[in-house]
Enzyme design. Structure first.
Site, PDB file in Angstrom:
ATOM      1  N   ALA A  65       0.846  -1.186   0.000  1.00 12.06           N
ATOM      2  CA  ALA A  65       0.000   0.000   0.000  1.00 12.06           C
ATOM      3  C   ALA A  65       0.887   1.244   0.000  1.00 12.06           C
ATOM      4  CB  ALA A  65      -0.909   0.002   1.223  1.00 12.06           C
ATOM      5  N   GLY A 109      -0.529  -4.978   0.744  1.00 12.55           N
ATOM      6  CA  GLY A 109      -1.780  -4.813   0.019  1.00 12.55           C
ATOM      7  C   GLY A 109      -1.770  -5.498  -1.334  1.00 12.55           C
ATOM      8  N   GLU A 112      -2.651  -9.039  -0.677  1.00  7.16           N
ATOM      9  CA  GLU A 112      -4.081  -9.077  -0.340  1.00  7.16           C
ATOM     10  C   GLU A 112      -4.945  -8.893  -1.583  1.00  7.16           C
ATOM     11  OE1 GLU A 112      -4.451  -7.302   4.097  1.00  7.16           O
ATOM     12  OE2 GLU A 112      -3.340  -6.031   2.697  1.00  7.16           O
ATOM     13  N   GLU A 132       3.639  -6.024   6.935  1.00  2.98           N
ATOM     14  CA  GLU A 132       3.123  -4.841   7.640  1.00  2.98           C
ATOM     15  C   GLU A 132       3.659  -4.704   9.056  1.00  2.98           C
ATOM     16  OE1 GLU A 132      -0.110  -5.846   4.577  1.00  2.98           O
ATOM     17  OE2 GLU A 132       1.309  -6.936   5.850  1.00  2.98           O
TER      18      GLU A 132
END
Length: 258
Positions: A65, A109, A112, A132
């Protein structure tokens, strides 16, 4: 809608969405996720599209992200905007078949996002991870849930607590990806799979996807009943009649998506 962070192409009944933020290694930001959500919504409403491929570059599917976008958030601001639910979850709500074609980094991300697709085809260079914890947060777009369901508790704990990456071969052994191919065969393989899916009856493919996903939500007895009811309902479709007639007559079926 004009896209600035993705490229959208169509080949036959297959639409390809390619992430296009090369300087940021395709890091996911809200504007990009809005564009992905719009492209998927358009594909959902387009009867000519039977399957969608989501991919990135050779170097990175998506390397995480956009931390610069996130770092100044506080609990109230991120809770009120709820961008993850509004835009980042759009692939998981897409009803037609969705394939992730992953090369290079699929981290945070990006991992994901790939897991929101129905299955992942990876190149030999693919690397998956949920790092993360190194930023003093945890996965927030489904990583703790989908990764655990895909590869089991032990490996998911290992990845989320140490932040280590999993290469393509380990990802295939663990069940995270469906197959691993050489880099130059990634998109041809994904397009071949998507074309085969898109050639099927759209409503039948959508119901099959829905039933498979229900396996993660329902107890076995309830899931079996759900499967049986949808299977029975397929015998009301014109495509079921065509598919079985074509098999008996030893010819290629011509589905009408009805």
């Amino acid at each position: 809608m004009k896209y600035d962070m993705i490229e959208v192409t169509q080949e036959g009944a297959v639409k390809t969405i390619r992430l296009d933020r090369p300087k940021a290694l395709n890091a996911l930001c809200t504007p990009m996720m809005k564009e992905i959500a719009h492209a998927l919504s358009t594909a959902q409403d387009d009867s000519s599209i039977g399957c969608v491929i989501l991919t990135g570059s050779e170097k990175a599917f998506a390397a995480g992200a956009d931390i610069k976008e996130m770092q100044d958030n506080n609990y109230i601001s991120i809770y009120k905007s709820d961008d993850f639910a509004n835009y980042h979850d759009a692939p998981s709500r897409f009803r037609k078949p969705l394939i992730a074609a992953v090369s290079g980094y699929a981290l945070g991300g990006g991992c994901e996002l790939a897991m929101m697709c129905d299955f992942i085809i990876a190149s030999e260079t693919a690397k998956f991870g949920q790092p993360e914890i190194n930023l003093a947060v945890m996965p927030g777009i489904g990583g703790t849930q989908r990764l655990t369901r895909a590869i089991g508790k032990s490996k998911a704990m290992d990845m989320c607590l140490t932040g280590r990456m999993m290469d393509a071969d380990e990802a295939e052994r663990a069940g995270l990806v469906s197959r691993v191919v050489p880099q130059d065969e990634l998109m041809p393989t994904a397009l071949d799979a998507a074309s085969k899916i898109a050639a099927q009856s759209q409503p039948i493919a959508m119901m099959t996807k829905e039933t498979l996903n229900a396996a993660f939500e329902m107890p076995l007895a309830q899931g079996l009943k759900f499967e049986r009811r949808l299977f029975q309902s397929m015998f009301t479709t014109e495509d079921q009649k065509e598919g079985m007639s074509a098999f008996v007559e030893k010819r290629t079926p011509h589905f009408k998506n009805k």
